[in-house]
Design an enzyme around this catalytic site. Structure first.
Site, PDB file in Angstrom:
ATOM      1  N   LYS A 170       0.993  -1.154  -0.055  1.00  0.00           N
ATOM      2  CA  LYS A 170      -0.007  -0.277   0.024  1.00  0.00           C
ATOM      3  C   LYS A 170       0.953   1.307  -0.053  1.00  0.00           C
ATOM      4  O   LYS A 170       1.544   1.585   0.988  1.00  0.00           O
ATOM      5  CB  LYS A 170      -0.872  -0.060   1.227  1.00  0.00           C
ATOM      6  CG  LYS A 170      -2.202   0.556   1.268  1.00  0.00           C
ATOM      7  CD  LYS A 170      -1.992   2.162   0.817  1.00  0.00           C
ATOM      8  CE  LYS A 170      -1.606   3.064   1.831  1.00  0.00           C
ATOM      9  NZ  LYS A 170      -1.463   4.531   1.419  1.00  0.00           N
ATOM     10  N   GLY A 201      -4.404   3.524  -2.192  1.00  0.00           N
ATOM     11  CA  GLY A 201      -5.482   3.989  -1.390  1.00  0.00           C
ATOM     12  C   GLY A 201      -5.245   4.940  -0.220  1.00  0.00           C
ATOM     13  O   GLY A 201      -4.024   5.140  -0.062  1.00  0.00           O
ATOM     14  N   GLU A 245      10.077   1.831  10.133  1.00  0.00           N
ATOM     15  CA  GLU A 245      11.288   2.755   9.789  1.00  0.00           C
ATOM     16  C   GLU A 245      10.332   4.285  10.017  1.00  0.00           C
ATOM     17  O   GLU A 245       9.609   4.703   9.159  1.00  0.00           O
ATOM     18  CB  GLU A 245      11.749   2.796   8.491  1.00  0.00           C
ATOM     19  CG  GLU A 245      12.329   1.461   8.135  1.00  0.00           C
ATOM     20  CD  GLU A 245      13.654   1.441   8.896  1.00  0.00           C
ATOM     21  OE1 GLU A 245      14.068   2.531   9.277  1.00  0.00           O
ATOM     22  OE2 GLU A 245      14.438   0.574   8.852  1.00  0.00           O
ATOM     23  N   CYS A 279      13.906  11.445   5.930  1.00  0.00           N
ATOM     24  CA  CYS A 279      13.979  11.076   7.323  1.00  0.00           C
ATOM     25  C   CYS A 279      15.265  11.132   7.952  1.00  0.00           C
ATOM     26  O   CYS A 279      15.256  11.462   9.180  1.00  0.00           O
ATOM     27  CB  CYS A 279      13.234   9.916   7.407  1.00  0.00           C
ATOM     28  SG  CYS A 279      13.992   8.383   6.364  1.00  0.00           S
ATOM     29  N   GLU A 369      10.467  16.696  14.090  1.00  0.00           N
ATOM     30  CA  GLU A 369      10.793  16.490  12.892  1.00  0.00           C
ATOM     31  C   GLU A 369      10.316  17.579  11.664  1.00  0.00           C
ATOM     32  O   GLU A 369       8.659  17.521  11.978  1.00  0.00           O
ATOM     33  CB  GLU A 369      10.535  15.099  12.427  1.00  0.00           C
ATOM     34  CG  GLU A 369      11.072  14.982  10.845  1.00  0.00           C
ATOM     35  CD  GLU A 369      10.574  13.634  10.579  1.00  0.00           C
ATOM     36  OE1 GLU A 369       9.570  13.229  10.791  1.00  0.00           O
ATOM     37  OE2 GLU A 369      11.646  12.726   9.991  1.00  0.00           O
TER      38      GLU A 369
HETATM   39  P1  NAD Z   1       2.717   8.762   7.122  1.00  0.00           P
HETATM   40  O1  NAD Z   1       2.754   8.087   8.326  1.00  0.00           O
HETATM   41  O2  NAD Z   1       1.435   9.623   7.193  1.00  0.00           O
HETATM   42  O3  NAD Z   1       2.211   7.678   6.016  1.00  0.00           O
HETATM   43  C1  NAD Z   1       3.198   6.821   5.550  1.00  0.00           C
HETATM   44  C2  NAD Z   1       2.373   5.670   5.111  1.00  0.00           C
HETATM   45  O4  NAD Z   1       1.435   5.284   6.304  1.00  0.00           O
HETATM   46  C3  NAD Z   1       1.500   6.135   3.985  1.00  0.00           C
HETATM   47  O5  NAD Z   1       1.376   4.947   2.819  1.00  0.00           O
HETATM   48  C4  NAD Z   1      -0.078   6.400   4.458  1.00  0.00           C
HETATM   49  O6  NAD Z   1      -1.072   5.915   3.560  1.00  0.00           O
HETATM   50  C5  NAD Z   1       0.123   5.389   5.349  1.00  0.00           C
HETATM   51  N1  NAD Z   1      -0.919   5.492   6.706  1.00  0.00           N
HETATM   52  C6  NAD Z   1      -1.405   6.534   7.316  1.00  0.00           C
HETATM   53  N2  NAD Z   1      -2.251   6.458   8.157  1.00  0.00           N
HETATM   54  C7  NAD Z   1      -2.549   5.354   8.279  1.00  0.00           C
HETATM   55  C8  NAD Z   1      -3.249   4.285   9.189  1.00  0.00           C
HETATM   56  N3  NAD Z   1      -3.730   4.605   9.977  1.00  0.00           N
HETATM   57  N4  NAD Z   1      -2.738   2.998   9.044  1.00  0.00           N
HETATM   58  C9  NAD Z   1      -1.978   2.410   8.081  1.00  0.00           C
HETATM   59  N5  NAD Z   1      -1.383   3.203   7.232  1.00  0.00           N
HETATM   60  C10 NAD Z   1      -1.480   4.346   7.548  1.00  0.00           C
HETATM   61  O7  NAD Z   1       3.980   9.714   6.731  1.00  0.00           O
HETATM   62  P2  NAD Z   1       4.191  10.395   5.713  1.00  0.00           P
HETATM   63  O8  NAD Z   1       3.505  11.753   5.737  1.00  0.00           O
HETATM   64  O9  NAD Z   1       3.634   9.926   4.336  1.00  0.00           O
HETATM   65  O10 NAD Z   1       5.749  10.433   5.454  1.00  0.00           O
HETATM   66  C11 NAD Z   1       6.590  11.066   6.207  1.00  0.00           C
HETATM   67  C12 NAD Z   1       7.010  10.617   7.414  1.00  0.00           C
HETATM   68  O11 NAD Z   1       7.634   9.352   7.262  1.00  0.00           O
HETATM   69  C13 NAD Z   1       8.142  11.383   8.172  1.00  0.00           C
HETATM   70  O12 NAD Z   1       7.876  11.594   9.503  1.00  0.00           O
HETATM   71  C14 NAD Z   1       9.577  10.961   7.911  1.00  0.00           C
HETATM   72  O13 NAD Z   1      10.532  10.954   8.930  1.00  0.00           O
HETATM   73  C15 NAD Z   1       9.018   9.294   7.958  1.00  0.00           C
HETATM   74  N6  NAD Z   1       9.786   8.504   7.069  1.00  0.00           N
HETATM   75  C16 NAD Z   1      10.521   7.653   7.961  1.00  0.00           C
HETATM   76  C17 NAD Z   1      11.511   7.009   7.073  1.00  0.00           C
HETATM   77  C18 NAD Z   1      12.606   5.768   7.505  1.00  0.00           C
HETATM   78  O14 NAD Z   1      13.289   5.128   6.758  1.00  0.00           O
HETATM   79  N7  NAD Z   1      12.768   5.973   9.019  1.00  0.00           N
HETATM   80  C19 NAD Z   1      11.712   7.048   5.754  1.00  0.00           C
HETATM   81  C20 NAD Z   1      10.921   7.894   5.083  1.00  0.00           C
HETATM   82  C21 NAD Z   1       9.877   8.602   5.896  1.00  0.00           C
END
Ligand code: NAD
Length: 462
Positions: A170, A201, A245, A279, A369
């Site tokens: 997803k 989605g 992550e 990140c 962050e």
């Molecule tokens: P996010 O957590 O909102 O979304 C990440 C993914 O999770 C997306 O696919 C989203 O659709 C899904 N998601 C959102 N709510 C969910 C739920 N309730 N249940 C299941 N899935 C759900 O994050 P973002 O805004 O897309 O990405 C930015 C964040 O990700 C930053 O905080 C960044 O640091 C972190 N990040 C971490 C790494 C790492 O390797 N440590 C890498 C990239 C990004």
């Protein structure tokens, strides 16, 4: 932009169960460039069933054949690298050169590394009188963010395939076109039907349904700490394996013996690349008080050069969030030396490359962050003070240390509470484990450590 109006399930593009769609927007000009289906729990269920049905066959496929499919996947990614770079630029907004050099090239290296690892890894070992088999964990639910859209997919799918797992992906709602392109590449590479499945989605709908599905044996999630916490809790309740992550607030520690100009310039470039949406970015620069003023002017000068070269951030919400942090920095007493909250262009979700001086460790911009092109420069008194500040957040994903002497830098790096440290600039190594200490996550990606996440052991006793 080419967009499929279905889900890739069981080896074919199939219509979604519901009528809902997601608009894909180019963040550089705010135009809609495509539309993909917004999957429901029913789509997720169909994908998980396909992955379950394919599991016994793929798990029993000899590692050499799994390696061959991964090699073929790598070759397709190479053949389609320009299309990949163009798609990432269109939906993420990163400058084309960066998309070519990083967003397209890194996944090729990672897919290639797992083609090799699948062929060479010891999936069986002798421990005293026992034989230990490393077997696939099962069906993996992979949930990825938008900031490195293809890398984050490949960093999960390639080791899972190498391990013998089957997958339902997803991807992030902002970058589904790259994910669809990846599904095409998997198909072209001859990976059997059902082994890899894609459901586009919304996170709280399709993502949550996937994380909570009883047919999923492991959830591998990259994204925010807030969502990661919920996914971890759900996985704990179901006694499922989970890899997380999450976010970061990494420190770039410049020791007094370092080449200051180099350390500052590389540090600014690190924060500004991908518009600060990395990140592991070193968003806190720590400088000794005697070199502080010089470092601040070097950083301001370096950031100003990024003015027209930087891409937009991914969407309007992210832009507003980043600008909100810049306002907060000013309100809490930090000194703006480059950039600021004003929109640098009329169109697109752009944020000015921003540098704050006189940042103290308790300020919001030094703790949370931001995920945008914003650097905080902090002052330290001595090495112990630098270490205390470097380790003084809830995160521990990455970091950097600079010193005239490599051994001095290494000694400092060993005391940092973080999963990866670049010593005097470092180099990206696709085989080195990547992942967080503290609230930056659980588990590791890349190389053999990343492969081990998708394996479980069975001991045969003799
Ligand atoms: P996010 O957590 O909102 O979304 C990440 C993914 O999770 C997306 O696919 C989203 O659709 C899904 N998601 C959102 N709510 C969910 C739920 N309730 N249940 C299941 N899935 C759900 O994050 P973002 O805004 O897309 O990405 C930015 C964040 O990700 C930053 O905080 C960044 O640091 C972190 N990040 C971490 C790494 C790492 O390797 N440590 C890498 C990239 C990004």
């Amino acid at each position: 932009m080419k967009a499929h109006d279905g889900m890739y399930i069981d080896g074919a593009w199939r219509p979604a169960h519901g009528p809902d769609t997601i608009d894909v927007v180019n963040p550089a000009d705010e135009q809609v460039i495509g539309r993909v289906p917004a999957g429901s729990a029913l789509d997720v269920d169909a994908a998980v069933r396909a992955a379950r049905a394919a599991l016994p066959g793929w798990a029993a496929t000899p590692p050499a054949e799994r390696a061959a499919r991964l090699g073929a996947l790598r070759d397709v990614l190479v053949a389609r690298k320009d299309e990949i770079a163009g798609t990432v630029t269109a939906e993420l907004g990163s400058p084309l050169k960066f998309s070519q050099a990083v967003h397209a090239a890194v996944p090729i290296a990672v897919a290639g590394s797992y083609a090799e690892l699948a062929a060479t890894h010891a999936f069986e070992e002798k421990v005293g009188t026992s034989v230990v088999h490393h077997e696939p964990v099962g069906v993996v639910g992979a949930i990825t963010p938008w900031n490195y859209p293809l890398h984050q997919i490949v960093a999960k799918v390639a080791p899972a395939l190498a391990a013998g797992c089957t997958i339902v992906l997803k991807p992030a709602e902002d970058t589904p076109l790259t994910a669809q392109l990846f599904a095409e590449a998997v198909h072209e590479a001859g990976v059997p039907a059902g082994v890899f499945n894609l459901v586009t989605g919304l996170g709280p709908v399709a993502g949550q349904a996937l994380a909570e599905h009883p047919g999923v044996d492991m959830v591998s999630f990259t994204g925010s700490t807030a969502v990661g916490r919920r996914i971890g809790a759900a996985a704990g309740a179901a006694v499922k394996r989970v890899a997380l992550e999450l976010g970061g607030k990494s420190a770039n520690v410049i020791l007094p013996s370092a080449d200051l100009a180099k350390a500052v310039n590389v540090g600014v470039a690190n924060v500004m690349s991908n518009s600060g949406q990395t990140c592991s970015a070193w968003t806190r620069m720590l400088v000794h008080r005697d070199q502080y003023d010089e470092a601040v002017s070097l950083a301001a000068e370096a950031a100003a050069k990024y003015g027209d070269r930087i891409g937009p951030v991914v969407n309007a919400k992210q832009r507003d969030r980043v600008r909100g942090y810049i306002d907060k920095g000013v309100a809490e007493g930090a000194r703006l030396v480059a950039g600021g909250p004003e929109a640098p262009r009329e169109q697109g979700y752009f944020v000015s490359p921003t540098v704050f001086a006189d940042v103290t460790e308790e300020m919001t911009i030094a703790q949370e962050e931001i995920f945008g092109p914003v650097l905080s420069v902090l002052r330290y008194e001595d090495e112990e003070d630098a270490l205390r500040i470097a380790n003084g957040t809830v995160y521990g994903l990455a970091g950097a240390v600079w010193a005239g002497d490599e051994a001095e830098a290494v000694a400092f790096a060993r005391r940092m509470d973080t999963g990866q440290v670049d010593v005097n600039g470092g180099r990206f190594n696709p085989l080195a484990p990547f992942g967080g200490y503290k609230q930056s996550g659980v588990g590791r990606e890349l190389g053999t450590h990343g492969l081990a996440e998708y394996l479980q052991t069975k001991s045969l006793q003799f």
